[in-house]
Design a protein around this motif. Structure first.
Motif, PDB file in Angstrom:
ATOM      1  N   LYS A  63       0.824  -1.202   0.000  1.00 32.91           N
ATOM      2  CA  LYS A  63       0.000   0.000   0.000  1.00 32.91           C
ATOM      3  C   LYS A  63       0.864   1.259   0.000  1.00 32.91           C
ATOM      4  O   LYS A  63       0.605   2.206  -0.740  1.00 32.91           O
ATOM      5  N   LEU A  64       1.907   1.261   0.803  1.00 34.20           N
ATOM      6  CA  LEU A  64       2.828   2.386   0.845  1.00 34.20           C
ATOM      7  C   LEU A  64       3.523   2.560  -0.503  1.00 34.20           C
ATOM      8  O   LEU A  64       3.627   3.670  -1.029  1.00 34.20           O
ATOM      9  N   LEU A  65       3.967   1.466  -1.087  1.00 36.54           N
ATOM     10  CA  LEU A  65       4.632   1.515  -2.385  1.00 36.54           C
ATOM     11  C   LEU A  65       3.688   2.034  -3.463  1.00 36.54           C
ATOM     12  O   LEU A  65       4.091   2.826  -4.325  1.00 36.54           O
ATOM     13  N   ARG A  66       2.423   1.636  -3.430  1.00 36.29           N
ATOM     14  CA  ARG A  66       1.425   2.133  -4.391  1.00 36.29           C
ATOM     15  C   ARG A  66       1.288   3.655  -4.289  1.00 36.29           C
ATOM     16  O   ARG A  66       1.246   4.352  -5.293  1.00 36.29           O
ATOM     17  N   GLY A  67       1.208   4.156  -3.062  1.00 33.63           N
ATOM     18  CA  GLY A  67       1.090   5.597  -2.865  1.00 33.63           C
ATOM     19  C   GLY A  67       2.302   6.348  -3.367  1.00 33.63           C
ATOM     20  O   GLY A  67       2.186   7.410  -3.998  1.00 33.63           O
ATOM     21  N   LEU A  68       3.486   5.804  -3.100  1.00 40.05           N
ATOM     22  CA  LEU A  68       4.718   6.444  -3.581  1.00 40.05           C
ATOM     23  C   LEU A  68       4.809   6.405  -5.101  1.00 40.05           C
ATOM     24  O   LEU A  68       5.220   7.377  -5.730  1.00 40.05           O
ATOM     25  N   SER A  76      11.491  10.812 -13.009  1.00 40.07           N
ATOM     26  CA  SER A  76      12.656   9.954 -13.249  1.00 40.07           C
ATOM     27  C   SER A  76      13.139   9.327 -11.932  1.00 40.07           C
ATOM     28  O   SER A  76      14.248   9.576 -11.488  1.00 40.07           O
ATOM     29  N   ILE A  77      12.274   8.536 -11.334  1.00 40.75           N
ATOM     30  CA  ILE A  77      12.583   7.857 -10.078  1.00 40.75           C
ATOM     31  C   ILE A  77      12.449   6.361 -10.322  1.00 40.75           C
ATOM     32  O   ILE A  77      11.407   5.890 -10.793  1.00 40.75           O
ATOM     33  N   LEU A  82      12.274   3.674  -4.871  1.00 39.95           N
ATOM     34  CA  LEU A  82      11.021   3.586  -4.114  1.00 39.95           C
ATOM     35  C   LEU A  82      11.050   2.411  -3.139  1.00 39.95           C
ATOM     36  O   LEU A  82      10.595   2.530  -2.000  1.00 39.95           O
ATOM     37  N   GLU A  83      11.586   1.291  -3.584  1.00 41.14           N
ATOM     38  CA  GLU A  83      11.712   0.122  -2.708  1.00 41.14           C
ATOM     39  C   GLU A  83      12.595   0.452  -1.502  1.00 41.14           C
ATOM     40  O   GLU A  83      12.310   0.032  -0.388  1.00 41.14           O
ATOM     41  N   ALA A  84      13.665   1.209  -1.744  1.00 49.54           N
ATOM     42  CA  ALA A  84      14.561   1.591  -0.653  1.00 49.54           C
ATOM     43  C   ALA A  84      13.838   2.493   0.350  1.00 49.54           C
ATOM     44  O   ALA A  84      14.025   2.351   1.566  1.00 49.54           O
ATOM     45  N   ILE A  85      13.007   3.406  -0.138  1.00 51.89           N
ATOM     46  CA  ILE A  85      12.234   4.277   0.748  1.00 51.89           C
ATOM     47  C   ILE A  85      11.290   3.447   1.604  1.00 51.89           C
ATOM     48  O   ILE A  85      11.209   3.627   2.819  1.00 51.89           O
ATOM     49  N   LEU A 109       7.048  10.298   7.338  1.00 52.37           N
ATOM     50  CA  LEU A 109       8.311   9.675   6.914  1.00 52.37           C
ATOM     51  C   LEU A 109       8.382   9.581   5.392  1.00 52.37           C
ATOM     52  O   LEU A 109       9.435   9.812   4.788  1.00 52.37           O
ATOM     53  N   ALA A 110       7.262   9.251   4.769  1.00 47.23           N
ATOM     54  CA  ALA A 110       7.217   9.159   3.306  1.00 47.23           C
ATOM     55  C   ALA A 110       7.450  10.532   2.682  1.00 47.23           C
ATOM     56  O   ALA A 110       8.206  10.662   1.706  1.00 47.23           O
ATOM     57  N   MET A 111       6.833  11.567   3.241  1.00 42.97           N
ATOM     58  CA  MET A 111       7.026  12.915   2.698  1.00 42.97           C
ATOM     59  C   MET A 111       8.475  13.380   2.868  1.00 42.97           C
ATOM     60  O   MET A 111       9.025  14.008   1.962  1.00 42.97           O
ATOM     61  N   ASP A 112       9.080  13.064   3.997  1.00 49.57           N
ATOM     62  CA  ASP A 112      10.491  13.426   4.200  1.00 49.57           C
ATOM     63  C   ASP A 112      11.375  12.789   3.134  1.00 49.57           C
ATOM     64  O   ASP A 112      12.250  13.437   2.564  1.00 49.57           O
ATOM     65  N   ALA A 113      11.133  11.510   2.872  1.00 45.29           N
ATOM     66  CA  ALA A 113      11.944  10.801   1.878  1.00 45.29           C
ATOM     67  C   ALA A 113      11.725  11.371   0.480  1.00 45.29           C
ATOM     68  O   ALA A 113      12.683  11.558  -0.280  1.00 45.29           O
ATOM     69  N   LEU A 114      10.475  11.670   0.139  1.00 44.51           N
ATOM     70  CA  LEU A 114      10.187  12.224  -1.189  1.00 44.51           C
ATOM     71  C   LEU A 114      10.749  13.633  -1.347  1.00 44.51           C
ATOM     72  O   LEU A 114      11.193  14.006  -2.427  1.00 44.51           O
ATOM     73  N   ARG A 115      10.723  14.422  -0.274  1.00 40.72           N
ATOM     74  CA  ARG A 115      11.253  15.787  -0.358  1.00 40.72           C
ATOM     75  C   ARG A 115      12.733  15.758  -0.721  1.00 40.72           C
ATOM     76  O   ARG A 115      13.220  16.576  -1.492  1.00 40.72           O
ATOM     77  N   LYS A 116      13.474  14.783  -0.174  1.00 34.53           N
ATOM     78  CA  LYS A 116      14.900  14.656  -0.488  1.00 34.53           C
ATOM     79  C   LYS A 116      15.121  14.145  -1.908  1.00 34.53           C
ATOM     80  O   LYS A 116      16.131  14.449  -2.533  1.00 34.53           O
ATOM     81  N   LEU A 117      14.170  13.364  -2.409  1.00 34.83           N
ATOM     82  CA  LEU A 117      14.325  12.692  -3.698  1.00 34.83           C
ATOM     83  C   LEU A 117      13.834  13.537  -4.875  1.00 34.83           C
ATOM     84  O   LEU A 117      14.532  13.688  -5.882  1.00 34.83           O
ATOM     85  N   ASP A 118      12.623  14.100  -4.758  1.00 34.65           N
ATOM     86  CA  ASP A 118      12.020  14.799  -5.885  1.00 34.65           C
ATOM     87  C   ASP A 118      10.931  15.732  -5.365  1.00 34.65           C
ATOM     88  O   ASP A 118       9.972  15.287  -4.746  1.00 34.65           O
ATOM     89  N   HIS A 119      11.065  17.035  -5.624  1.00 34.01           N
ATOM     90  CA  HIS A 119      10.125  18.017  -5.082  1.00 34.01           C
ATOM     91  C   HIS A 119       8.717  17.881  -5.661  1.00 34.01           C
ATOM     92  O   HIS A 119       7.733  18.092  -4.951  1.00 34.01           O
TER      93      HIS A 119
END
Length: 188
Positions: A63-68, A76-77, A82-85, A109-119
């Motif tokens: 479910k988390l992976l689907r949302g990400l 370009s991710i 995503l699996e690592a996140i 936690l998901a938003m923190d990881a995405l902010r570092k990866l792609d705005h």
């Protein structure tokens, strides 16, 4: 193990290999002879996610992976990123040691990881997660992102430090008291 082709209940293992995710097994169906692969993983104790409305459900990597993935569509991710996140978030949730974790923790936690990866992926995820009420709240989130004013989840959840004690008079410290000594005592 059911055969994915003919749904027969019996198969034989032709090859087993250890991987980072678990054990990869190559199987062959006894009835139709088709080959397929299964992955055996260790199931750790499940953590319950407490939703905003009070419902509880098991933590779901899928479910988390689907949302990400939805937030990262046409960006370009890689799937490996995503699996690592997801693995990092799952590890943090498991390491917390609590049987129940608020869904807000996972979302942050998901938003923190995405902010570092792609705005862009971050804004997409935040727009669904935070359910912006109007365009102004979305603009505010974008401005905070541009200015780097968004604290991480860890920063937001750190306990505040105690206030600094007020400076004491050096004369009182020398006399071993917690308050300033009168001038008459210090003159002696």
């Amino acid at each position: 193990m059911r055969c994915p082709y003919c749904h027969y209940r019996d198969s034989r293992v032709t090859d087993s290999r250890s991987t980072d995710d678990g054990i990869r097994r190559r199987r062959q169906c006894i009835r139709c002879g088709e080959r397929f692969t299964t992955v055996e993983v260790v199931q750790v104790s499940t953590v319950q996610i407490v939703k905003r409305d009070g419902r509880r459900e098991e933590f779901s990597r899928e479910k988390l992976l689907r949302g990400l993935r939805a937030a990262c569509a046409k960006r370009s991710i890689s799937m490996a990123q995503l699996e690592a996140i997801v693995a990092e978030i799952e590890a943090k949730v498991q390491a917390d040691g609590r049987a129940e974790v608020p869904s807000q923790v996972v979302g942050e936690l998901a938003m923190d990881a995405l902010r570092k990866l792609d705005h862009i992926a971050y804004i997409r995820f935040a727009s669904v997660y935070r359910a912006f009420a109007d365009i102004e709240s979305l603009k505010e989130a974008v401005e905070q992102l541009e200015q780097g004013r968004i604290p991480t989840f860890e920063e937001r959840t750190l306990q505040l430090s105690l206030p600094e004690p007020e400076p004491t008079d050096l004369r009182a410290v020398r006399l071993g008291r917690g308050e300033a000594a009168p001038l008459a005592e210090t003159a002696r």
